[in-house]
Design an enzyme around this catalytic site. Structure first.
Site: not given
Ligand SMILES: NC(=O)C1=CN([C@@H]2O[C@H](COP(=O)(O)OP(=O)(O)OC[C@H]3O[C@@H](n4cnc5c(N)ncnc54)[C@H](OP(=O)(O)O)[C@@H]3O)[C@@H](O)[C@H]2O)C=CC1
Ligand SMILES: O=C(O)C1=N[C@H](C(=O)O)C[C@H](O)C1
Length: 251
Positions: A13-14, A16, A107-108, A136, A140
């Protein structure tokens, strides 16, 4: 067509996670069979017969999720940030010498960002100076970004391989943080601005010139083609893989 890969999404539900669910449902060779978010029971992955998970959750919970997946032989494609050398070593320990599961930590996942990191590492030996600016959205979880940390590590390694020393900087800092964070000898500056998604500039400089390499993720859908690439590759790659570039032909 052979059977579809049964995929579960952690953090469904987040920001991404929602995009990933849509992409997994839309792809011809993957099937979304479980969606788990905070407060849900992770055992649902087993009940649903998940073969591979995608994790976009939070640095504080991702290790527990991965331990569960590894113990149950479920492959994992991980976008969540927060992986330092200690965490990677811990994962290798859990996977053991004959791993059943494959774990990809990236990481991305955006193709443009991977190319930006690749080009920055290629350019680094040609320039005396290199600094990173990551930009960002303000929701974040962490700073510096995982992408910036990885880029800094790649630039530092390229400079080391080329026998380069430290970068020129005669500044005596009067206010903590004014010169950003030092990541492997590379300065990283972080901006958190409402309206942004995920952006990074690498600024390289030599005598009388600079080169700026910039990448912009304008929409979180930018991460999903890379996630699907990771899912398609991970079932044939038991053990730990760091970086989606390992599954791409960058030449
Ligand atoms: N590698 C890549 O290409 C990218 C990496 N990221 C990374 O991905 C991560 C998530 O980013 P983003 O989607 O923006 O964050 P969000 O906060 O929008 O989404 C994270 C989701 O995970 C849920 N969550 C928390 N704990 C748990 C658990 N134990 N089990 C299952 N779900 C859980 C959260 O719920 P709740 O809100 O209720 O806590 C929330 O719905 C970050 O670390 C970000 O930096 C992001 C974009 C690209
Ligand atoms: O939290 C984000 O949004 C993102 N997290 C990753 C990071 O920490 O590099 C990837 C991207 O930058 C988006």
């Amino acid at each position: 067509m052979s059977q579809k890969l049964r995929v579960g999404v952690l953090g469904a539900r987040g920001k991404v996670g929602r995009e990933v669910c849509r992409a997994v449902e839309g792809a011809p060779d993957t099937e979304l069979v479980a969606q788990v978010d905070a407060g849900d029971d992770i055992e649902e992955l087993v009940r649903a017969g998940v073969e591979a998970v995608v994790d976009f959750t939070h640095p504080d919970v991702v290790m527990d999720n991965l331990r569960f997946c590894i113990e149950h032989g479920i492959h994992a494609v991980v976008g969540t940030t927060g992986f330092d050398d200690d965490r990677l070593e811990q994962l290798r320990g859990w996977l053991g010498d004959e791993p059943r599961a494959g774990v990809l930590i990236a990481p991305n996942f955006s193709i443009g960002a991977i190319l930006m990191m690749h080009f920055a590492a290629r350019a680094a030996p040609f320039f005396e100076s290199a600094e990173i600016v990551e930009l960002h959205h303000p929701d974040k979880a962490d700073a510096p970004s995982g992408t910036a940390r990885r880029t800094a590590a790649l630039i530092a390694a390229a400079r080391r391989d080329a026998g380069m020393g430290t970068m020129p900087d005669a500044t005596s800092t009067v206010l903590d943080g004014a010169r950003g964070a030092d990541v492997d000898g590379v300065r990283v500056h972080g901006l958190r601005i409402r309206g942004l998604v995920a952006h990074q500039e690498v600024v390289l400089g030599g005598v009388g010139e600079t080169l700026t390499i910039r990448h912009d993720s304008l929409d979180r859908a930018s991460f999903t083609p890379g996630v699907l690439t990771g899912l398609r590759a991970i079932t044939d790659h038991p053990g730990l893989t760091v970086g989606l570039e390992n599954f791409l032909d960058l030449g």
